[in-house]
Scaffold this motif. Sequence first.
Motif, short mmCIF file in Angstrom:
data_model
loop_
_atom_site.label_atom_id
_atom_site.label_comp_id
_atom_site.label_asym_id
_atom_site.label_seq_id
_atom_site.Cartn_x
_atom_site.Cartn_y
_atom_site.Cartn_z
N ILE A 5 0.86 -1.17 0.00
CA ILE A 5 0.00 0.00 0.00
C ILE A 5 0.90 1.23 0.00
O ILE A 5 1.78 1.35 0.86
CB ILE A 5 -0.92 0.04 1.24
N SER A 6 0.70 2.12 -0.97
CA SER A 6 1.48 3.36 -1.01
C SER A 6 0.54 4.54 -0.84
O SER A 6 -0.58 4.53 -1.33
CB SER A 6 2.27 3.47 -2.31
N VAL A 7 1.04 5.54 -0.11
CA VAL A 7 0.26 6.72 0.21
C VAL A 7 1.13 7.95 -0.04
O VAL A 7 2.25 8.02 0.46
CB VAL A 7 -0.19 6.72 1.69
N ILE A 8 0.59 8.91 -0.80
CA ILE A 8 1.33 10.14 -1.09
C ILE A 8 0.37 11.31 -1.01
O ILE A 8 -0.76 11.23 -1.52
CB ILE A 8 1.99 10.10 -2.48
N GLY A 9 0.81 12.39 -0.39
CA GLY A 9 -0.01 13.59 -0.34
C GLY A 9 0.49 14.58 0.68
O GLY A 9 1.57 14.41 1.25
N LYS A 10 -0.30 15.60 0.91
CA LYS A 10 0.05 16.64 1.88
C LYS A 10 0.00 16.05 3.29
O LYS A 10 -0.95 15.36 3.65
CB LYS A 10 -0.91 17.81 1.75
N ASP A 11 1.02 16.32 4.07
CA ASP A 11 1.10 15.78 5.43
C ASP A 11 0.00 16.36 6.32
O ASP A 11 -0.32 17.55 6.24
CB ASP A 11 2.47 16.11 6.03
N SER A 36 8.00 8.97 5.21
CA SER A 36 8.85 10.15 5.20
C SER A 36 7.98 11.37 5.00
O SER A 36 6.93 11.30 4.36
CB SER A 36 9.86 10.10 4.05
N VAL A 37 8.44 12.47 5.54
CA VAL A 37 7.81 13.75 5.28
C VAL A 37 8.90 14.67 4.74
O VAL A 37 9.91 14.91 5.41
CB VAL A 37 7.18 14.35 6.56
N LEU A 38 8.72 15.12 3.52
CA LEU A 38 9.66 16.04 2.87
C LEU A 38 8.95 17.37 2.74
O LEU A 38 8.01 17.49 1.95
CB LEU A 38 10.08 15.51 1.50
N GLN A 39 9.38 18.34 3.54
CA GLN A 39 8.68 19.61 3.71
C GLN A 39 7.25 19.30 4.13
O GLN A 39 7.04 18.85 5.24
CB GLN A 39 8.80 20.46 2.46
N ASP A 40 6.26 19.46 3.27
CA ASP A 40 4.89 19.13 3.69
C ASP A 40 4.31 17.96 2.89
O ASP A 40 3.11 17.74 2.90
CB ASP A 40 3.98 20.35 3.59
N VAL A 41 5.17 17.20 2.23
CA VAL A 41 4.72 16.05 1.44
C VAL A 41 4.95 14.76 2.23
O VAL A 41 6.07 14.46 2.64
CB VAL A 41 5.46 15.97 0.08
N SER A 65 -8.64 3.74 -2.07
CA SER A 65 -8.65 4.86 -3.01
C SER A 65 -9.68 5.91 -2.60
O SER A 65 -9.41 7.12 -2.61
CB SER A 65 -8.94 4.35 -4.42
N ASP A 66 -10.86 5.45 -2.20
CA ASP A 66 -11.91 6.37 -1.73
C ASP A 66 -11.47 7.11 -0.46
O ASP A 66 -11.71 8.31 -0.32
CB ASP A 66 -13.21 5.62 -1.45
N LEU A 67 -10.81 6.40 0.45
CA LEU A 67 -10.28 7.03 1.65
C LEU A 67 -9.28 8.12 1.26
O LEU A 67 -9.33 9.23 1.79
CB LEU A 67 -9.62 6.00 2.57
N GLY A 68 -8.42 7.78 0.33
CA GLY A 68 -7.43 8.76 -0.13
C GLY A 68 -8.08 10.00 -0.70
O GLY A 68 -7.69 11.13 -0.38
N LYS A 69 -9.08 9.80 -1.53
CA LYS A 69 -9.78 10.95 -2.12
C LYS A 69 -10.40 11.83 -1.05
O LYS A 69 -10.36 13.05 -1.12
CB LYS A 69 -10.84 10.48 -3.11
N SER A 70 -10.97 11.21 -0.01
CA SER A 70 -11.61 11.99 1.05
C SER A 70 -10.58 12.77 1.87
O SER A 70 -10.93 13.77 2.49
CB SER A 70 -12.44 11.08 1.96
N LEU A 71 -9.33 12.31 1.87
CA LEU A 71 -8.27 12.98 2.63
C LEU A 71 -7.35 13.83 1.76
O LEU A 71 -6.40 14.43 2.26
CB LEU A 71 -7.43 11.92 3.37
N GLY A 72 -7.60 13.84 0.46
CA GLY A 72 -6.73 14.58 -0.45
C GLY A 72 -5.40 13.89 -0.68
O GLY A 72 -4.38 14.53 -0.94
N LEU A 73 -5.40 12.55 -0.63
CA LEU A 73 -4.20 11.74 -0.80
C LEU A 73 -4.37 10.79 -1.99
O LEU A 73 -5.49 10.50 -2.40
CB LEU A 73 -3.94 10.89 0.44
#
Length: 89
Positions: A5-11, A36-41, A65-73
């Motif tokens: 499972i991979s997750v990418i988005g604003k921290d 990892s958190v790189l700046q705010d990613v 995927s739906d969870l990600g969309k609801s969180l902006g990820l």
Amino acid sequence: MKAVISVIGKDEVGILAKVSSMCAEYNANVTEVTQSVLQDVFAMVMLVDISKLSIPLSELSDRMSDLGKSLGLSIYVMHEDIFNSMHHI
């Protein structure tokens, strides 16, 4: 059997908790996590044991995927065999 499972988005607070809670809800056991958190990613990769998964992997993928969309990820779920085939040289 395992999945990646991979997750990418604003921290933001609680991403790991929300993703791992959904894994637990469907009996996907988290065995390894790196993040990892790189700046705010925010970037995270989880290896989960899906041998006792209570729903089809495709359905878990859709729900993540739906969870990600609801969180902006962006959240992707991939069977370990496919992941390994894609990254084998």
